[in-house]
Scaffold this motif. Structure first.
Motif, PDB file in Angstrom:
ATOM      1  N   GLY A 295      39.172 -42.330 -23.426  1.00 13.74           N
ATOM      2  CA  GLY A 295      40.389 -41.433 -23.615  1.00 13.74           C
ATOM      3  C   GLY A 295      41.589 -42.645 -23.831  1.00 13.74           C
ATOM      4  N   PRO A 296      42.848 -41.789 -23.904  1.00 11.50           N
ATOM      5  CA  PRO A 296      42.853 -40.320 -24.356  1.00 11.50           C
ATOM      6  C   PRO A 296      42.422 -40.164 -25.843  1.00 11.50           C
ATOM      7  N   VAL A 297      41.883 -39.029 -26.138  1.00 14.48           N
ATOM      8  CA  VAL A 297      41.668 -38.615 -27.644  1.00 14.48           C
ATOM      9  C   VAL A 297      42.571 -37.791 -28.213  1.00 14.48           C
ATOM     10  N   GLU A 298      43.237 -38.052 -29.233  1.00 19.26           N
ATOM     11  CA  GLU A 298      44.250 -37.264 -29.912  1.00 19.26           C
ATOM     12  C   GLU A 298      43.543 -36.030 -30.291  1.00 19.26           C
ATOM     13  N   ILE A 299      44.315 -34.849 -30.182  1.00 19.67           N
ATOM     14  CA  ILE A 299      44.009 -33.790 -31.002  1.00 19.67           C
ATOM     15  C   ILE A 299      44.913 -33.588 -32.035  1.00 19.67           C
ATOM     16  N   TRP A 300      44.155 -33.466 -33.068  1.00 12.78           N
ATOM     17  CA  TRP A 300      44.608 -33.302 -34.524  1.00 12.78           C
ATOM     18  C   TRP A 300      44.574 -31.832 -34.982  1.00 12.78           C
ATOM     19  N   PRO A 301      45.721 -31.057 -35.240  1.00 15.20           N
ATOM     20  CA  PRO A 301      45.401 -29.541 -35.573  1.00 15.20           C
ATOM     21  C   PRO A 301      44.983 -29.779 -37.086  1.00 15.20           C
ATOM     22  N   GLU A 302      45.233 -30.631 -37.755  1.00 15.25           N
ATOM     23  CA  GLU A 302      44.716 -30.739 -39.305  1.00 15.25           C
ATOM     24  C   GLU A 302      43.285 -30.916 -39.390  1.00 15.25           C
ATOM     25  N   LEU A 303      42.658 -31.168 -38.245  1.00 15.10           N
ATOM     26  CA  LEU A 303      41.220 -31.369 -38.325  1.00 15.10           C
ATOM     27  C   LEU A 303      40.307 -30.014 -37.964  1.00 15.10           C
ATOM     28  N   GLU A 304      41.180 -29.000 -37.499  1.00 20.27           N
ATOM     29  CA  GLU A 304      40.504 -27.682 -37.478  1.00 20.27           C
ATOM     30  C   GLU A 304      39.884 -27.125 -38.590  1.00 20.27           C
ATOM     31  N   GLU A 305      38.678 -26.161 -38.353  1.00 21.17           N
ATOM     32  CA  GLU A 305      38.205 -25.666 -39.493  1.00 21.17           C
ATOM     33  C   GLU A 305      38.956 -24.967 -40.520  1.00 21.17           C
ATOM     34  N   LEU A 306      38.889 -25.186 -41.781  1.00 26.09           N
ATOM     35  CA  LEU A 306      39.422 -24.590 -42.880  1.00 26.09           C
ATOM     36  C   LEU A 306      38.397 -24.669 -44.363  1.00 26.09           C
ATOM     37  N   SER A 307      37.905 -23.667 -44.430  1.00 30.62           N
ATOM     38  CA  SER A 307      37.021 -23.322 -45.540  1.00 30.62           C
ATOM     39  C   SER A 307      37.823 -22.724 -46.870  1.00 30.62           C
ATOM     40  N   VAL A 308      38.049 -23.643 -47.858  1.00 32.45           N
ATOM     41  CA  VAL A 308      38.673 -22.983 -49.119  1.00 32.45           C
ATOM     42  C   VAL A 308      37.728 -23.643 -50.074  1.00 32.45           C
ATOM     43  N   ARG A 309      38.095 -23.374 -51.499  1.00 27.77           N
ATOM     44  CA  ARG A 309      37.168 -23.693 -52.678  1.00 27.77           C
ATOM     45  C   ARG A 309      37.721 -25.046 -53.011  1.00 27.77           C
TER      46      ARG A 309
END
Length: 473
Positions: free
Chosen positions: A121-135
């Protein structure tokens, strides 16, 4: 249903652990001599991943385990995956120069044991890595519309508990998640364009901070998001789904592009070890060819061919992978092809004795293939007294003089709950078992499975070759 599913996953997990060890031996320290390595791990199996199975089971919802449908709980299989992630990551890389995770509970908890084990640690939290399913196919096949509404930083505020804050930190500027504008929810192209903004932001941050270096970074996230990041990095649309706790790794090349070397915890073609060897794997070979792969690539890949034909009573599968660099002399103009013959025997004499057995194969019999499964006396089963044999033949390596290939053996197969004997014939170890996870034995060109009592089903044959490159002058 739970017992059956856990048994299948136990075998898949066993194979993944073996693959990780194989990959680490194959690729070894050669990673340290090249460009940026991006490792990505999908979260362990969560309760939401199995809800569809439970709905289809017909079991009343009141009788479901509490984790079913909950993305913030691991299933029993998910807990097993989480328990071994640390060892798997350490086998792949001694340490990572940077680690980031999705803000979802299931993502950062998947790698938390590893983080604690190596004090990372510390490990960074990136909101851009949250799940997103698009075509994501629209990224490559359409001109995406311009998005005029903000996407990044428009979602929920990210927070950490006191315990989480000891090991994780929210990236400055990433205090809020993303949100796809409501105006694009019914607009596939617009939704994909908004999603592209999120994935492109993640890729840009990676390249700005680490591009052109020889560092190794780890990202923890989700299935769809991980697949789409891989697509953008490699500029390749046709990526398979990422399994729970599955890992991919892409390495930056001298021209700045990225080459995928690991996908779903399997080393792909082109990954060469320090000793000049390359491993070629075939996985999940089923009777109807519904899911067979070579080095993680399905038969729809233009470099992969997998076909099936009958040879009198036998089934013969022909497999090949082309346009590879096996000899190490430059150019992707090498190929490897081989056949797998499937033979059946009916009415044999099979005697169980603890973990050993005595087997005499019966008369040669027609082999059947029905859906996923191989059969002997009937189309989907190997019945009592019957045997089924797999053997590799007609191995052809087309590469520079001095390049050689050897078959390492069959190292996995998916079988049913009823007992069977594996390894009969050709000097193989004999063992009576009802657990397909024990398929890890001395390399051989032949695998025979015999049924001592009742019947069993068999599918998903796996194995590997080792190609030794041409000696250098």
């Amino acid at each position: 249903m739970e017992k059956r599913k856990n048994k299948m996953n136990k075998s898949l997990h066993h194979r993944r652990a073996s693959w990780i060890t194989l990959i680490s031996l194959l690729l070894g320290a050669s990673f340290c001599e090249a460009g940026l390595k991006i490792y990505y791990i999908r979260h362990a199996e969560g309760g939401h991943n199995v809800k569809r199975d439970w709905v289809a089971s017909g079991i009343p919802e009141a009788e479901w385990p509490g984790y079913v449908g909950d993305p913030n709980q691991f299933t029993p299989e998910g807990r097993l995956q989480q328990a071994t992630v640390s060892a798997e990551l350490q086998a792949l890389q001694d340490s990572f120069d940077f680690i980031a995770s999705s803000p979802a509970w299931r993502s950062y908890n998947t790698i938390w044991p590893y983080i604690k084990d190596v004090n990372a640690g510390p490990v960074e939290i990136w909101p851009e890595l949250e799940e997103l399913s698009v075509r994501a196919k629209f990224f490559f096949t359409h001109d995406l519309p311009e998005i005029t509404e903000p996407v990044l930083g428009q979602g929920r505020e990210l927070t950490l508990t006191e315990e989480e804050a000891e090991w994780f930190t929210i990236r400055p500027g990433g205090e809020y998640g993303f949100k796809i504008p409501r105006a694009y929810e019914d607009d596939s192209l617009g939704e994909s364009a908004a999603g592209y903004i999120v994935f492109k932001a993640a890729v840009d941050m990676i390249l700005d901070r680490f591009g052109g270096t020889d560092q190794a970074i780890l990202l923890a996230g989700h299935g769809a998001s991980g697949k789409n990041l891989a697509r953008l990095l490699t500029n390749e649309f046709d990526q398979d789904s990422i399994e729970n706790a599955g890992i991919w790794m892409a390495e930056q090349q001298s021209d700045g592009s990225f080459k995928m070397l690991i996908y779903n915890s399997v080393a792909l073609a082109g990954a060469r070890g320090e000793d000049g060897t390359t491993t070629v794997r075939f996985d999940d070979l089923r009777a109807d060819l519904s899911d067979g792969k070579i080095n993680g690539r399905k038969k729809r890949d233009s470099d992969v061919t997998i076909t099936v034909a009958m040879d009198e009573d036998d089934i013969v599968y022909s497999l090949s992978i082309a346009n590879q660099d096996f000899d190490g002399v430059g150019g992707s103009d090498d190929s490897l092809s081989w056949d797998i013959r499937v033979e059946g025997f009916k009415g044999g004499s099979i005697t169980e004795d603890g973990n050993d057995s005595s087997v005499k194969l019966g008369a040669s019999s027609r082999v059947h293939m029905s859906d996923d499964y191989f059969g002997v006396s009937n189309e989907r089963y190997v019945d009592e007294g019957d045997s089924i044999r797999f053997s590799v033949e007609n191995v052809v390596l087309d590469a520079a003089d001095g390049t050689s290939v050897q078959f390492d053996g069959f190292d996995g197969i998916y079988g049913s709950d009823d007992s069977y004997v594996f390894g009969v014939g050709s000097g193989l170890q004999c063992m009576v078992t009802d657990d397909d996870a024990v398929f890890n034995f001395t390399p051989t060109a032949t695998l025979t499975l015999s049924c001592p009592t009742n019947k069993f089903r068999v599918r998903d044959l796996t194995g590997s070759f080792t190609v030794n490159s041409a000696p250098s002058n």
